[in-house]
Design an enzyme around this catalytic site. Structure first.
Site, PDB file in Angstrom:
ATOM      1  N   GLY A  13     -61.394  62.991 -14.976  1.00 51.07           N
ATOM      2  CA  GLY A  13     -61.096  61.779 -15.697  1.00 51.07           C
ATOM      3  C   GLY A  13     -60.636  62.177 -17.028  1.00 51.07           C
ATOM      4  O   GLY A  13     -60.209  63.447 -17.154  1.00 51.07           O
ATOM      5  N   ASP A  34     -65.589  65.797  -8.930  1.00 55.13           N
ATOM      6  CA  ASP A  34     -64.988  64.373  -9.131  1.00 55.13           C
ATOM      7  C   ASP A  34     -64.649  63.663  -7.756  1.00 55.13           C
ATOM      8  O   ASP A  34     -64.493  64.482  -6.771  1.00 55.13           O
ATOM      9  CB  ASP A  34     -63.667  64.398  -9.945  1.00 55.13           C
ATOM     10  CG  ASP A  34     -63.144  63.066 -10.826  1.00 55.13           C
ATOM     11  OD1 ASP A  34     -63.336  62.143  -9.720  1.00 55.13           O
ATOM     12  OD2 ASP A  34     -63.459  63.165 -11.924  1.00 55.13           O
ATOM     13  N   LYS A 108     -82.027  71.115 -13.327  1.00 55.96           N
ATOM     14  CA  LYS A 108     -83.348  71.384 -13.208  1.00 55.96           C
ATOM     15  C   LYS A 108     -83.311  72.561 -12.037  1.00 55.96           C
ATOM     16  O   LYS A 108     -84.044  73.605 -12.327  1.00 55.96           O
ATOM     17  CB  LYS A 108     -84.120  70.302 -12.694  1.00 55.96           C
ATOM     18  CG  LYS A 108     -85.782  70.790 -12.487  1.00 55.96           C
ATOM     19  CD  LYS A 108     -86.601  69.379 -12.291  1.00 55.96           C
ATOM     20  CE  LYS A 108     -87.886  69.670 -11.611  1.00 55.96           C
ATOM     21  NZ  LYS A 108     -87.879  69.718 -10.192  1.00 55.96           N
ATOM     22  N   TYR A 148     -72.441  48.572 -16.493  1.00 56.63           N
ATOM     23  CA  TYR A 148     -72.191  49.553 -16.968  1.00 56.63           C
ATOM     24  C   TYR A 148     -73.414  49.889 -17.969  1.00 56.63           C
ATOM     25  O   TYR A 148     -74.015  51.009 -18.148  1.00 56.63           O
ATOM     26  CB  TYR A 148     -70.844  49.548 -17.700  1.00 56.63           C
ATOM     27  CG  TYR A 148     -70.351  50.925 -18.407  1.00 56.63           C
ATOM     28  CD1 TYR A 148     -69.983  51.928 -17.623  1.00 56.63           C
ATOM     29  CD2 TYR A 148     -70.384  50.862 -19.936  1.00 56.63           C
ATOM     30  CE1 TYR A 148     -69.705  53.228 -18.259  1.00 56.63           C
ATOM     31  CE2 TYR A 148     -69.687  51.868 -20.581  1.00 56.63           C
ATOM     32  CZ  TYR A 148     -69.551  53.077 -19.584  1.00 56.63           C
ATOM     33  OH  TYR A 148     -69.196  54.206 -20.331  1.00 56.63           O
TER      34      TYR A 148
END
Ligand code: UDP
Length: 322
Positions: A13, A34, A108, A148
Site C-alpha cells: 500500500g 498484501d 506472539k 473504519y
C-alpha cells in the site's frame, strides 16, 4: 551479520511500501504481506528481486504461518480512504478485527514486537481541538465511516489486551492525513483527487463549503515518526501528523497555485459524518520520540504533483493496475 526480520501487512500500500523502503535501508529483512485489494504491485516493483525483500500474497483476515524468526510485525493492512472503506465495508471491519488478531497472534508466536497503524479517525468528529491522545473521541458507530473508525478502535483495544494479558511488546501510532507519491490516483482522497483534477483541467470537487479543516503530513516525515516509535518503549498511542491546519478550500487554492492550473472549484455534497476539524496535538511525539515534521507543505506537494504528472504521462492506463 543476521538481519532483524520485519513483517509488514499492507506492505504494497501507500504507507506500507514506504515503510518497506525504510526498514530495508535500516538493515532489516522485509516480508511484505498484501492481498492487493487496495495495495498495488507497482508500489513495490522497485524492491522485487532485492535479496532481503520478499512479497507474500495473503489476506491477513486469515491466519498467517511463517517459518523462522520474526522480530517485528507492523500491521498496516486496511482500506484507508473514505471511498475505499465505503466500497469495502466488511473487508474493512474484518482486517481491523480478524486481521489485527492474526497479526498479533503471529507476533506472539514469534515473540516479536507489534506495531499497529491506527488513525485520527479514532477521534471521529472531534469536540476537542487539537486532538491529544488522551481524548476518547466522538465517533458515530453506525454511520458509514463507523466501519473504519470502530475497526481501528477495536484494533487498539485488542493490541492493548495482548500487551496487558500476554505481555506482548506493542506500539500504536495514530496516523493523521498523510500524502505523497504512491497514493492511488482514484482512491477519492482529497490530495490525489485535487492534484489529478488540476492536472486534467477539470473542476476541483470541494465537498461542502470547504470550511472543514485537515492537517497534511508528508510521507517521509510520517515514516520517520513511525520508525522512531517502533524503536521506542512507548506502549500507549502516539499521534503522528503535521499540525499545520488549513481548510479544504485553502488546500484547493494551494493545489491550483502549485500546479499552475486554471481549473475551477465546484462544490459537492459533504459526505455524512465528515469531521469538521482535525489537527494533531504532537506534544507526546515531540517529548517521547524527539520527532516533529520537517517537510514544508509546498515542497511535499511539489514532489507529489511531480509523481502524479509522471503517472499521467508514463502509464495512464496502468495507474490503477494491481
Ligand atoms: N474532500 C473534498 N473533495 C474531494 C475529496 C475530499 O472536499 O474530492 C474533503 C473531504 O470532505 C474531507 C477532506 O477533504 O473534508 C479530506 O478528505 P479525505 O477523503 O482525503 O480524508 P479524510 O480526512 O476525510 O479521512
Amino acid at each position: 551479520m543476521t538481519r532483524p526480520i520485519a513483517v509488514i501487512t499492507g506492505g504494497a500500500g501507500f504507507l506500507g511500501s514506504h515503510l518497506c523502503d525504510r526498514l530495508l535501508s535500516e538493515g532489516y529483512r522485509v516480508l511484505c504481506v498484501d492481498n492487493l485489494i487496495t495495495g498495488r504491485r507497482a508500489n513495490i516493483a522497485h524492491l522485487e528481486g532485492e535479496e532481503h525483500f520478499e512479497f507474500i500474497r495473503h489476506d491477513i483476515t486469515r491466519p498467517l504461518h511463517l517459518d523462522g524468526p520474526i522480530d517485528c510485525v507492523l500491521h498496516f493492512a486496511s482500506p484507508a480512504s473514505p471511498r475505499d472503506y465505503l466500497e469495502l465495508p466488511i473487508q474493512t471491519l474484518k482486517v481491523g478485527s480478524l486481521g489485527t488478531h492474526n497479526s498479533l497472534g503471529l507476533a506472539k508466536a514469534k515473540g516479536a514486537r507489534f506495531l499497529l497503524a491506527s488513525t485520527s479517525e479514532t477521534y471521529g468528529d472531534p469536540l476537542v481541538h487539537p486532538q491529544p491522545e488522551t481524548y476518547w473521541g466522538n465517533v458515530n458507530p453506525v454511520g458509514p465511516r463507523g466501519v473504519y473508525d470502530e475497526a481501528k478502535r477495536f484494533a487498539e483495544a485488542m493490541t492493548m489486551a495482548y500487551h496487558r494479558y500476554h505481555g506482548l511488546e506493542t506500539r500504536i501510532v495514530r496516523i493523521f492525513n498523510t500524502y505523497g507519491p504512491r497514493m492511488r490516483g482514484h482512491d477519492g482522497r482529497v490530495v490525489p483527487s485535487f492534484i489529478q483534477q488540476a492536472l486534467a483541467g477539470e473542476p476541483l470537487t470541494v465537498f461542502g463549503d470547504g470550511s472543514q479543516t485537515r492537517s497534511f503530513c508528508y510521507v517521509s516525515d510520517l515514516v520517520d515518526g513511525i520508525y522512531r516509535l517502533l524503536c521506542s518503549s512507548v506502549t500507549t498511542p502516539v499521534n503522528i501528523g503535521n499540525p499545520r491546519e488549513m481548510t479544504v478550500l485553502e488546500f484547493a487554492q494551494k493545489i491550483l497555485e502549485l500546479t499552475g492550473s486554471s481549473s475551477e472549484i465546484s462544490h459537492r455534497e459533504l459526505p455524512v459524518d465528515d469531521p469538521k476539524i482535525r489537527q494533531p496535538d504532537i506534544t507526546k511525539a515531540r517529548r517521547e520520540l524527539g520527532w516533529e515534521p520537517t517537510v514544508e507543505l509546498d515542497h511535499g506537494l511539489r514532489e507529489t504533483i511531480h509523481y502524479f504528472r509522471h503517472q499521467r504521462d508514463a502509464v495512464p492506463a496502468l495507474e490503477e493496475s494491481r
